[in-house]
Design a protein around this motif. Structure first.
Motif, PDB file in Angstrom:
ATOM      1  N   HIS A 142       0.704  -1.253  -0.055  1.00  0.00           N
ATOM      2  CA  HIS A 142      -0.046   0.164   0.188  1.00  0.00           C
ATOM      3  C   HIS A 142       0.956   1.271   0.005  1.00  0.00           C
ATOM      4  N   ALA A 143       1.907   1.255   0.708  1.00  0.00           N
ATOM      5  CA  ALA A 143       2.967   2.167   0.556  1.00  0.00           C
ATOM      6  C   ALA A 143       3.765   2.849  -0.833  1.00  0.00           C
ATOM      7  N   THR A 144       3.740   1.486  -1.477  1.00  0.00           N
ATOM      8  CA  THR A 144       4.597   1.858  -2.761  1.00  0.00           C
ATOM      9  C   THR A 144       3.682   1.734  -4.048  1.00  0.00           C
ATOM     10  N   VAL A 145       2.536   1.245  -4.009  1.00  0.00           N
ATOM     11  CA  VAL A 145       1.730   0.950  -5.064  1.00  0.00           C
ATOM     12  C   VAL A 145       1.519   2.300  -6.112  1.00  0.00           C
ATOM     13  N   GLY A 146       1.508   2.393  -7.359  1.00  0.00           N
ATOM     14  CA  GLY A 146       1.604   3.577  -8.266  1.00  0.00           C
ATOM     15  C   GLY A 146       0.020   3.879  -8.326  1.00  0.00           C
ATOM     16  N   THR A 147      -0.174   5.187  -8.494  1.00  0.00           N
ATOM     17  CA  THR A 147      -1.682   5.614  -8.992  1.00  0.00           C
ATOM     18  C   THR A 147      -1.822   5.682 -10.715  1.00  0.00           C
ATOM     19  N   PRO A 148      -2.492   4.969 -11.106  1.00  0.00           N
ATOM     20  CA  PRO A 148      -2.795   4.655 -12.477  1.00  0.00           C
ATOM     21  C   PRO A 148      -3.533   5.952 -13.099  1.00  0.00           C
ATOM     22  N   VAL A 149      -3.376   6.082 -14.336  1.00  0.00           N
ATOM     23  CA  VAL A 149      -3.927   7.263 -14.856  1.00  0.00           C
ATOM     24  C   VAL A 149      -5.076   7.002 -15.931  1.00  0.00           C
ATOM     25  N   ASP A 150      -6.100   7.664 -16.480  1.00  0.00           N
ATOM     26  CA  ASP A 150      -6.854   7.208 -17.342  1.00  0.00           C
ATOM     27  C   ASP A 150      -6.480   7.924 -18.677  1.00  0.00           C
ATOM     28  N   PRO A 151      -7.012   7.465 -19.896  1.00  0.00           N
ATOM     29  CA  PRO A 151      -6.325   7.828 -21.133  1.00  0.00           C
ATOM     30  C   PRO A 151      -6.290   9.390 -21.137  1.00  0.00           C
ATOM     31  N   ASP A 152      -7.018  10.064 -20.355  1.00  0.00           N
ATOM     32  CA  ASP A 152      -6.756  11.656 -20.526  1.00  0.00           C
ATOM     33  C   ASP A 152      -5.951  12.147 -19.444  1.00  0.00           C
ATOM     34  N   GLY A 153      -5.210  11.251 -18.794  1.00  0.00           N
ATOM     35  CA  GLY A 153      -4.207  11.795 -17.870  1.00  0.00           C
ATOM     36  C   GLY A 153      -4.612  11.894 -16.570  1.00  0.00           C
ATOM     37  N   ARG A 154      -5.884  11.892 -16.205  1.00  0.00           N
ATOM     38  CA  ARG A 154      -6.324  12.237 -14.937  1.00  0.00           C
ATOM     39  C   ARG A 154      -6.317  10.809 -13.863  1.00  0.00           C
ATOM     40  N   PRO A 155      -5.771  10.975 -12.751  1.00  0.00           N
ATOM     41  CA  PRO A 155      -5.251  10.181 -11.802  1.00  0.00           C
ATOM     42  C   PRO A 155      -6.607   9.206 -11.462  1.00  0.00           C
ATOM     43  N   MET A 156      -6.789   7.999 -11.343  1.00  0.00           N
ATOM     44  CA  MET A 156      -7.749   7.068 -10.936  1.00  0.00           C
ATOM     45  C   MET A 156      -7.502   6.693  -9.543  1.00  0.00           C
ATOM     46  N   GLN A 157      -8.532   5.942  -9.170  1.00  0.00           N
ATOM     47  CA  GLN A 157      -8.159   5.370  -7.626  1.00  0.00           C
ATOM     48  C   GLN A 157      -7.225   4.654  -7.409  1.00  0.00           C
ATOM     49  N   ARG A 158      -6.588   4.769  -6.293  1.00  0.00           N
ATOM     50  CA  ARG A 158      -5.218   3.986  -5.981  1.00  0.00           C
ATOM     51  C   ARG A 158      -5.585   2.633  -5.542  1.00  0.00           C
ATOM     52  N   PRO A 159      -4.781   1.662  -6.417  1.00  0.00           N
ATOM     53  CA  PRO A 159      -5.077   0.190  -5.904  1.00  0.00           C
ATOM     54  C   PRO A 159      -5.020  -0.102  -4.634  1.00  0.00           C
ATOM     55  N   ARG A 160      -5.922  -1.189  -4.011  1.00  0.00           N
ATOM     56  CA  ARG A 160      -5.530  -1.584  -2.746  1.00  0.00           C
ATOM     57  C   ARG A 160      -5.572  -3.109  -2.793  1.00  0.00           C
ATOM     58  N   LEU A 161      -4.861  -3.850  -1.936  1.00  0.00           N
ATOM     59  CA  LEU A 161      -4.882  -5.269  -1.950  1.00  0.00           C
ATOM     60  C   LEU A 161      -5.958  -5.831  -1.264  1.00  0.00           C
ATOM     61  N   ARG A 162      -6.970  -6.642  -2.202  1.00  0.00           N
ATOM     62  CA  ARG A 162      -8.333  -7.008  -1.638  1.00  0.00           C
ATOM     63  C   ARG A 162      -8.316  -8.619  -1.768  1.00  0.00           C
ATOM     64  N   ARG A 163      -7.563  -9.495  -2.366  1.00  0.00           N
ATOM     65  CA  ARG A 163      -7.415 -10.587  -2.375  1.00  0.00           C
ATOM     66  C   ARG A 163      -6.112 -11.309  -2.155  1.00  0.00           C
ATOM     67  N   LEU A 164      -6.264 -12.214  -1.556  1.00  0.00           N
ATOM     68  CA  LEU A 164      -4.821 -12.903  -0.985  1.00  0.00           C
ATOM     69  C   LEU A 164      -4.973 -14.507  -1.269  1.00  0.00           C
ATOM     70  N   HIS A 165      -3.949 -15.158  -1.967  1.00  0.00           N
ATOM     71  CA  HIS A 165      -4.172 -16.486  -2.271  1.00  0.00           C
ATOM     72  C   HIS A 165      -2.763 -16.849  -1.748  1.00  0.00           C
ATOM     73  N   SER A 166      -2.878 -18.171  -1.115  1.00  0.00           N
ATOM     74  CA  SER A 166      -1.642 -18.696  -0.561  1.00  0.00           C
ATOM     75  C   SER A 166      -1.711 -20.390  -0.189  1.00  0.00           C
ATOM     76  N   ASP A 167      -0.637 -20.675   0.092  1.00  0.00           N
ATOM     77  CA  ASP A 167      -0.792 -22.256   0.672  1.00  0.00           C
ATOM     78  C   ASP A 167      -1.356 -22.403   1.877  1.00  0.00           C
ATOM     79  N   ARG A 168      -1.546 -23.663   2.384  1.00  0.00           N
ATOM     80  CA  ARG A 168      -2.359 -23.537   3.862  1.00  0.00           C
ATOM     81  C   ARG A 168      -1.206 -23.603   5.086  1.00  0.00           C
ATOM     82  N   GLU A 169      -0.281 -22.602   4.955  1.00  0.00           N
ATOM     83  CA  GLU A 169       0.608 -22.671   6.177  1.00  0.00           C
ATOM     84  C   GLU A 169      -0.198 -22.209   7.441  1.00  0.00           C
ATOM     85  N   GLY A 170      -0.137 -23.144   8.532  1.00  0.00           N
ATOM     86  CA  GLY A 170      -0.845 -23.066   9.606  1.00  0.00           C
ATOM     87  C   GLY A 170      -1.127 -21.550  10.297  1.00  0.00           C
TER      88      GLY A 170
END
Length: 244
Positions: free
Chosen positions: A48-76
């Motif tokens: 969350h501290a380093t992810v970049g903010t994407p821009v739309d085709p007109d150069g306007r900043p879009m919503q900054r991404p956030r981590l929503r889904r996590l996939h892992s092995d079954r570590e206890g």
């Protein structure tokens, strides 16, 4: 989570977090498996501290991404009640691979394998002790994130690096000197003794970027002493530990 031998600093495990879209790698080193949940939380904070903010085709900043889904092995410790509470608080949807079947987590397994192979090559070429694996792994990951590589099934641009795909900024790699090449680190004034005409630098071997001090580097000195400094000069033609 990957288990290793006990390192300098007493670390035993690596926790990897890989962004599926950009193939950018986050990581943390831990001493006990019980620290895995906290390590994942630190990796998510770095995301969350380093992810970049994407821009739309007109150069306007879009919503900054956030981590929503996590996939892992079954570590206890990733299945524990404490980590479940953390996921609920952060709003994370968590899915896992079936027990004992890592083939259904292919992106992570493939990239972890790639980093392991790169780290082994770095260790053999430089003559490094296996107990330096945290610095070897970190060095390999820095080069992975800063190099153009395959994106597999991702829709990301394959002509730029994972770092640029993730942060939207080009990477800086000119400071990544060869691992364990000769390095001279500037000693702090308290360690210099001018009346005896002692040198102002300590000669050692380059370990790469410091993980916890921005703009600084780790240098290995005799007797496995590791110092962090922002002032270092390197000689990439001399490898004191490399095999003949």
């Amino acid at each position: 989570i990957k288990e290793m031998i006990e390192s300098i600093g007493n670390f035993r495990y690596i926790v990897f977090l890989i962004d599926e879209h950009s193939r950018h790698i986050f990581y943390d080193f831990i001493k006990l498996k019980s620290e895995a949940g906290a390590a994942v939380a630190r990796c998510i904070a770095a995301f969350h501290a380093t992810v970049g903010t994407p821009v739309d085709p007109d150069g306007r900043p879009m919503q900054r991404p956030r981590l929503r889904r996590l996939h892992s092995d079954r570590e206890g410790h990733l299945m524990s009640a404490k980590f479940s509470e953390f996921r609920a608080k952060e709003g994370l949807h968590h899915t896992t691979s079936p027990p004992h079947d890592h083939d259904l987590n292919p992106i992570a397994e493939r990239i972890i394998g790639l980093i392991s192979e790169s780290a082994a090559a770095i260790r053999i070429h430089s003559g490094a002790s296996a107990r330096l694996w945290p610095w070897i792994i970190a060095y390999a990951i820095d080069w992975h994130n800063g190099s153009i590589s395959s994106v597999g099934s991702s829709t990301a641009d394959s002509n730029i690096t994972p770092h640029q795909r993730f942060t939207h900024r080009p990477p800086a790699v000119m400071d990544l000197a060869s691992f364990l090449c000769r390095a001279v680190a500037l000693l702090p004034p308290t360690s210099q003794h001018k009346p005896s005409l002692s040198g102002r630098g300590a000669v050692g071997a380059f370990l790469g970027r410091s993980r916890n001090s921005k703009g600084s580097y780790d240098v290995l000195l005799p007797y496995n002493k590791i110092i962090t400094t922002s002032s270092v000069m390197v000689d990439e033609e001399y490898f004191g530990m490399a095999p003949p």
